[in-house]
Design a protein around this motif. Structure first.
Motif, PDB file in Angstrom:
ATOM      1  N   ASP A  37     -31.438  23.970 -38.636  1.00 19.25           N
ATOM      2  CA  ASP A  37     -30.913  22.623 -38.934  1.00 19.25           C
ATOM      3  C   ASP A  37     -31.448  21.601 -37.943  1.00 19.25           C
ATOM      4  O   ASP A  37     -31.801  20.467 -38.327  1.00 19.25           O
ATOM      5  CB  ASP A  37     -29.383  22.636 -38.892  1.00 19.25           C
ATOM      6  CG  ASP A  37     -28.792  23.606 -39.901  1.00 19.25           C
ATOM      7  OD1 ASP A  37     -29.438  23.836 -40.948  1.00 19.25           O
ATOM      8  OD2 ASP A  37     -27.700  24.153 -39.630  1.00 19.25           O
ATOM      9  N   LEU A  38     -31.518  21.984 -36.664  1.00 19.58           N
ATOM     10  CA  LEU A  38     -32.036  21.064 -35.657  1.00 19.58           C
ATOM     11  C   LEU A  38     -33.514  20.760 -35.882  1.00 19.58           C
ATOM     12  O   LEU A  38     -33.962  19.614 -35.708  1.00 19.58           O
ATOM     13  CB  LEU A  38     -31.823  21.662 -34.263  1.00 19.58           C
ATOM     14  CG  LEU A  38     -30.374  21.931 -33.838  1.00 19.58           C
ATOM     15  CD1 LEU A  38     -30.335  22.585 -32.456  1.00 19.58           C
ATOM     16  CD2 LEU A  38     -29.569  20.638 -33.816  1.00 19.58           C
ATOM     17  N   VAL A  39     -34.293  21.803 -36.254  1.00 17.20           N
ATOM     18  CA  VAL A  39     -35.721  21.585 -36.515  1.00 17.20           C
ATOM     19  C   VAL A  39     -35.913  20.628 -37.693  1.00 17.20           C
ATOM     20  O   VAL A  39     -36.717  19.678 -37.635  1.00 17.20           O
ATOM     21  CB  VAL A  39     -36.426  22.932 -36.779  1.00 17.20           C
ATOM     22  CG1 VAL A  39     -37.857  22.693 -37.262  1.00 17.20           C
ATOM     23  CG2 VAL A  39     -36.444  23.782 -35.520  1.00 17.20           C
ATOM     24  N   GLY A  40     -35.184  20.847 -38.791  1.00 14.59           N
ATOM     25  CA  GLY A  40     -35.297  19.951 -39.951  1.00 14.59           C
ATOM     26  C   GLY A  40     -34.884  18.519 -39.622  1.00 14.59           C
ATOM     27  O   GLY A  40     -35.534  17.551 -40.057  1.00 14.59           O
ATOM     28  N   ARG A  41     -33.831  18.389 -38.823  1.00 15.74           N
ATOM     29  CA  ARG A  41     -33.366  17.059 -38.440  1.00 15.74           C
ATOM     30  C   ARG A  41     -34.391  16.349 -37.558  1.00 15.74           C
ATOM     31  O   ARG A  41     -34.647  15.140 -37.717  1.00 15.74           O
ATOM     32  CB  ARG A  41     -32.035  17.191 -37.710  1.00 15.74           C
ATOM     33  CG  ARG A  41     -31.204  15.920 -37.639  1.00 15.74           C
ATOM     34  CD  ARG A  41     -29.882  16.199 -36.966  1.00 15.74           C
ATOM     35  NE  ARG A  41     -29.175  17.269 -37.665  1.00 15.74           N
ATOM     36  CZ  ARG A  41     -28.276  18.061 -37.105  1.00 15.74           C
ATOM     37  NH1 ARG A  41     -28.000  17.931 -35.815  1.00 15.74           N
ATOM     38  NH2 ARG A  41     -27.664  18.996 -37.798  1.00 15.74           N
ATOM     39  N   ALA A  42     -35.018  17.095 -36.642  1.00 14.62           N
ATOM     40  CA  ALA A  42     -36.023  16.497 -35.763  1.00 14.62           C
ATOM     41  C   ALA A  42     -37.289  16.130 -36.525  1.00 14.62           C
ATOM     42  O   ALA A  42     -37.906  15.078 -36.273  1.00 14.62           O
ATOM     43  CB  ALA A  42     -36.349  17.464 -34.632  1.00 14.62           C
ATOM     44  N   LEU A  43     -37.699  16.967 -37.491  1.00 17.73           N
ATOM     45  CA  LEU A  43     -38.885  16.640 -38.295  1.00 17.73           C
ATOM     46  C   LEU A  43     -38.661  15.390 -39.145  1.00 17.73           C
ATOM     47  O   LEU A  43     -39.556  14.536 -39.271  1.00 17.73           O
ATOM     48  CB  LEU A  43     -39.264  17.830 -39.176  1.00 17.73           C
ATOM     49  CG  LEU A  43     -39.814  19.071 -38.448  1.00 17.73           C
ATOM     50  CD1 LEU A  43     -40.052  20.203 -39.420  1.00 17.73           C
ATOM     51  CD2 LEU A  43     -41.109  18.717 -37.718  1.00 17.73           C
ATOM     52  N   ARG A  44     -37.489  15.272 -39.728  1.00 19.27           N
ATOM     53  CA  ARG A  44     -37.183  14.068 -40.506  1.00 19.27           C
ATOM     54  C   ARG A  44     -37.160  12.835 -39.611  1.00 19.27           C
ATOM     55  O   ARG A  44     -37.577  11.741 -40.027  1.00 19.27           O
ATOM     56  CB  ARG A  44     -35.841  14.242 -41.221  1.00 19.27           C
ATOM     57  CG  ARG A  44     -35.886  15.223 -42.381  1.00 19.27           C
ATOM     58  CD  ARG A  44     -34.636  15.123 -43.251  1.00 19.27           C
ATOM     59  NE  ARG A  44     -33.435  15.472 -42.498  1.00 19.27           N
ATOM     60  CZ  ARG A  44     -32.956  16.712 -42.403  1.00 19.27           C
ATOM     61  NH1 ARG A  44     -33.607  17.717 -42.986  1.00 19.27           N
ATOM     62  NH2 ARG A  44     -31.860  16.955 -41.724  1.00 19.27           N
ATOM     63  N   LEU A  45     -36.684  13.029 -38.375  1.00 22.11           N
ATOM     64  CA  LEU A  45     -36.668  11.920 -37.429  1.00 22.11           C
ATOM     65  C   LEU A  45     -38.085  11.455 -37.116  1.00 22.11           C
ATOM     66  O   LEU A  45     -38.362  10.236 -37.070  1.00 22.11           O
ATOM     67  CB  LEU A  45     -35.950  12.357 -36.152  1.00 22.11           C
ATOM     68  CG  LEU A  45     -35.918  11.344 -35.003  1.00 22.11           C
ATOM     69  CD1 LEU A  45     -35.087  10.110 -35.392  1.00 22.11           C
ATOM     70  CD2 LEU A  45     -35.351  11.982 -33.734  1.00 22.11           C
ATOM     71  N   VAL A  46     -38.994  12.411 -36.898  1.00 21.50           N
ATOM     72  CA  VAL A  46     -40.392  12.046 -36.593  1.00 21.50           C
ATOM     73  C   VAL A  46     -41.051  11.365 -37.785  1.00 21.50           C
ATOM     74  O   VAL A  46     -41.812  10.388 -37.637  1.00 21.50           O
ATOM     75  CB  VAL A  46     -41.165  13.314 -36.180  1.00 21.50           C
ATOM     76  CG1 VAL A  46     -42.651  13.014 -36.055  1.00 21.50           C
ATOM     77  CG2 VAL A  46     -40.628  13.861 -34.866  1.00 21.50           C
ATOM     78  N   GLN A  47     -40.769  11.847 -39.001  1.00 23.94           N
ATOM     79  CA  GLN A  47     -41.410  11.278 -40.190  1.00 23.94           C
ATOM     80  C   GLN A  47     -40.880   9.887 -40.541  1.00 23.94           C
ATOM     81  O   GLN A  47     -41.634   9.004 -40.951  1.00 23.94           O
ATOM     82  CB  GLN A  47     -41.209  12.220 -41.381  1.00 23.94           C
ATOM     83  CG  GLN A  47     -41.975  13.533 -41.258  1.00 23.94           C
ATOM     84  CD  GLN A  47     -41.638  14.491 -42.376  1.00 23.94           C
ATOM     85  OE1 GLN A  47     -40.660  14.289 -43.124  1.00 23.94           O
ATOM     86  NE2 GLN A  47     -42.429  15.555 -42.506  1.00 23.94           N
ATOM     87  N   THR A  48     -39.581   9.682 -40.358  1.00 17.37           N
ATOM     88  CA  THR A  48     -38.972   8.424 -40.805  1.00 17.37           C
ATOM     89  C   THR A  48     -38.941   7.357 -39.714  1.00 17.37           C
ATOM     90  O   THR A  48     -39.025   6.163 -40.030  1.00 17.37           O
ATOM     91  CB  THR A  48     -37.542   8.689 -41.290  1.00 17.37           C
ATOM     92  OG1 THR A  48     -36.786   9.291 -40.239  1.00 17.37           O
ATOM     93  CG2 THR A  48     -37.563   9.604 -42.503  1.00 17.37           C
ATOM     94  N   GLU A  49     -38.809   7.748 -38.459  1.00 18.81           N
ATOM     95  CA  GLU A  49     -38.671   6.764 -37.390  1.00 18.81           C
ATOM     96  C   GLU A  49     -39.737   6.986 -36.315  1.00 18.81           C
ATOM     97  O   GLU A  49     -39.442   7.038 -35.127  1.00 18.81           O
ATOM     98  CB  GLU A  49     -37.272   6.846 -36.773  1.00 18.81           C
ATOM     99  CG  GLU A  49     -36.153   6.548 -37.756  1.00 18.81           C
ATOM    100  CD  GLU A  49     -34.791   6.502 -37.077  1.00 18.81           C
ATOM    101  OE1 GLU A  49     -34.756   6.439 -35.827  1.00 18.81           O
ATOM    102  OE2 GLU A  49     -33.775   6.532 -37.779  1.00 18.81           O
ATOM    103  N   TYR A  50     -40.950   7.143 -36.744  1.00 22.72           N
ATOM    104  CA  TYR A  50     -42.036   7.375 -35.799  1.00 22.72           C
ATOM    105  C   TYR A  50     -42.276   6.113 -34.970  1.00 22.72           C
ATOM    106  O   TYR A  50     -42.371   5.012 -35.496  1.00 22.72           O
ATOM    107  CB  TYR A  50     -43.312   7.754 -36.553  1.00 22.72           C
ATOM    108  CG  TYR A  50     -44.487   8.014 -35.644  1.00 22.72           C
ATOM    109  CD1 TYR A  50     -44.595   9.208 -34.946  1.00 22.72           C
ATOM    110  CD2 TYR A  50     -45.462   7.031 -35.471  1.00 22.72           C
ATOM    111  CE1 TYR A  50     -45.663   9.440 -34.104  1.00 22.72           C
ATOM    112  CE2 TYR A  50     -46.528   7.269 -34.626  1.00 22.72           C
ATOM    113  CZ  TYR A  50     -46.623   8.472 -33.942  1.00 22.72           C
ATOM    114  OH  TYR A  50     -47.690   8.692 -33.104  1.00 22.72           O
ATOM    115  N   SER A  51     -42.360   6.289 -33.651  1.00 25.30           N
ATOM    116  CA  SER A  51     -42.580   5.165 -32.750  1.00 25.30           C
ATOM    117  C   SER A  51     -43.239   5.700 -31.476  1.00 25.30           C
ATOM    118  O   SER A  51     -43.183   6.901 -31.185  1.00 25.30           O
ATOM    119  CB  SER A  51     -41.247   4.484 -32.403  1.00 25.30           C
ATOM    120  OG  SER A  51     -40.398   5.380 -31.700  1.00 25.30           O
ATOM    121  N   PRO A  52     -43.896   4.824 -30.678  1.00 22.04           N
ATOM    122  CA  PRO A  52     -44.501   5.280 -29.414  1.00 22.04           C
ATOM    123  C   PRO A  52     -43.492   5.900 -28.457  1.00 22.04           C
ATOM    124  O   PRO A  52     -43.803   6.860 -27.740  1.00 22.04           O
ATOM    125  CB  PRO A  52     -45.113   4.001 -28.838  1.00 22.04           C
ATOM    126  CG  PRO A  52     -45.366   3.127 -30.023  1.00 22.04           C
ATOM    127  CD  PRO A  52     -44.242   3.420 -30.971  1.00 22.04           C
TER     128      PRO A  52
END
Length: 508
Positions: A37-52
């Motif tokens: 669950d943590l991995v899926g949540r972190a991947l979605r975070l990177v895809q949707t809110e990508y920032s420097p």
């Protein structure tokens, strides 16, 4: 932009639970749940809110987990073997076209095994590393995985194995061993087998230590995890050796390594212990005095310390007293038995206090060794005194024997075996003793036993029953007055020609 996004996603996939929780908490997201669950949540975070800022956090977490990963992979990769690893500058297309092996390990998406350090073992001395710690990687979702590793032996290494001496039937002093442990870079790792492990060397299954049955009810059998000897199944030539490991994929990560080692026996370690780790008796006395030194702040004053001379392992008298330098107690155990037990079942635990007892911290007690030589076999316990001296402690049985010996009276011996010159003994005295031993008398209850000295040195003993004794046995407490009356009415005994009673018996 796309390459950096793919780079960040690959880094997130390699994170541990703690890394994922740190990343999600820094971005204000929930950090509860299972790892998937943590991995899926972190991947979605990177895809949707990508920032420097997000990319910086991901890189910092990754570099703290795998420092210099790219350089290590380049140095480890053999010539001609491509690596299926997404480097920081790789693209999805390049990754999908790569091969399936790194040093023989199937499909290694990540190989952080170079940071894994295995704990040194007393019975094994590492001579050469044939395969550094490399992680076992699951290449599908199956519970049982097969991972393969390959290595070659040089002619010198093969000669070492061939010429090694035999320490026991079927086992040589130079071996090639396989070690498996958890893939953890923090500290040193002990040997740990994955579930459902099986090892095949050049298409032949080799022996893996089985489970030890437990004597305690409700306790599951435990498997001793130790290096696996794969020497009998190797090609001692230039032919490449292939090792296939079957293991259960249940969420934990494991690393495998292959070493050329020298194997020691319990006798070898005991010789090392005698040469390098014997504590001076004077130093032992100083430690005893420190323990028994008076402490004004303590309400209890200790005047002595008892130490048993019986080994707690085998319940026998100590042969070579040994203890651990880090233990606070003075009680020792037998070094020979301790090493033999750890050779068969390595636990390296102090049998007195159950604390870790590694071989490097073992020492032979020089003072107790001297005491064992000076005391008898029946002494099982001693007491150390405040001045560093000692005294034996006798058990309760010995004390009871001494008390009985001191309270038992000594009786004089009556010689009744020397006859008179004419073959008969003189007349006896009429004095009778009823069962009371004394000087020059025989204590027989109810028998007149007054000896009379004769000129020839003989002694006459009257063995006739006394009337008073007979009535005393049958009549009870009132028989004493009746004895006096009966003795007055009784007829006088008949005299023989030699002037003694016919009822007397001459003792020779």
């Amino acid at each position: 932009m796309a390459a950096e996004l793919v780079e960040a996603m690959n880094m997130v996939k390699s994170f541990r639970v703690s890394d994922l929780q740190t990343l999600l908490a820094s971005m204000g997201r929930s950090k509860s749940g299972l790892k998937q669950d943590l991995v899926g949540r972190a991947l979605r975070l990177v895809q949707t809110e990508y920032s420097p800022e997000l990319l910086k956090n991901v890189r910092q977490l990754y570099e703290s987990r795998f420092p210099k990963a790219t350089g290590w992979l380049a140095a480890r990769r053999p010539d001609g073997i491509p690596v299926a690893y997404s480097s920081l500058s790789s693209s999805p297309t390049t990754t999908s076209q790569s091969a399936d092996y790194l040093n023989g390990i199937s499909k290694p998406l990540l190989t952080p095994g170079a940071e894994v350090k295995l704990v040194p073992l007393p019975f094994y001395q590492t001579l050469e590393t044939l395969l550094p710690p490399t992680e076992l990687i699951a290449h599908n979702n199956e519970k049982l995985q097969d991972s393969q590793c390959i290595f070659d032996l040089t002619p010198n290494q093969a000669d070492q194995i061939r010429n090694a001496s035999e320490i026991r039937p079927g086992s040589r002093s130079i071996q090639v061993v396989l070690r498996i442990c958890y893939s953890d870079s923090i500290g040193v790792q002990e040997d740990q087998y994955p579930p459902n492990i099986a090892v095949k060397v050049n298409q032949s299954y080799c022996h893996v230590p089985g489970y030890y049955p437990s004597n305690k009810p409700g306790v599951e059998p435990r498997r001793p995890c130790r290096p696996i000897n794969i020497t009998p199944w190797l090609h001692l030539s230039s032919v490449t050796n292939r090792v296939t490991i079957t293991w259960g994929n249940f969420g934990k990560r494991y690393s495998v390594a292959v070493y050329l080692v020298r194997v020691f026996t319990a006798a070898d370690l005991f010789n090392q212990l005698k040469l390098c780790s014997v504590e001076n008796p004077d130093r032992c006395r100083e430690r005893i005095q420190d323990k028994l030194r008076f402490d004004p702040e303590s309400e209890i004053a200790t005047t002595g310390l008892r130490v048993s001379l019986i080994c707690p392992l085998v319940k026998m008298r100590l042969g070579v007293p040994c203890r651990v330098l880090t233990c606070a107690h003075l009680q020792c155990f037998d070094a020979v038995f301790f090493l033999q037990m750890n050779e068969k079942k390595p636990t390296w635990t102090c049998p007195v206090c159950d604390k870790p007892a590694p071989f490097e911290l073992l020492t032979i007690d020089g003072l107790l060794s001297e005491i064992l030589k000076e005391t008898n076999e029946d002494i099982e316990e001693i007491e150390y005194l405040t001045d560093g001296s000692w005294q034996p402690i006798k058990d309760e049985k010995d004390k009871e024997r001494e008390r009985e010996r001191s309270s038992t009276p000594e009786y004089s011996v009556v010689d009744i075996c020397i006859p008179e010159a004419n073959g008969h003994s003189p007349a006896h005295s009429s004095t009778s003793l009823t069962g009371r031993p004394g000087n020059g008398s025989v204590g027989v209850t109810g028998v007149t036993a007054a000896p009379t000295a004769a000129p020839g040195g003989g002694v006459v003993v009257d063995l006739t029953l006394d009337d008073s004794s007979e009535e005393e046995e049958g009549g009870g407490a009132g028989g004493e007055s009746e004895d006096t009356e009966d003795s007055a009415d009784s007829p006088t005994p008949k005299r023989g020609r030699y002037n003694y009673d016919k009822d007397l018996v001459t003792a020779y």
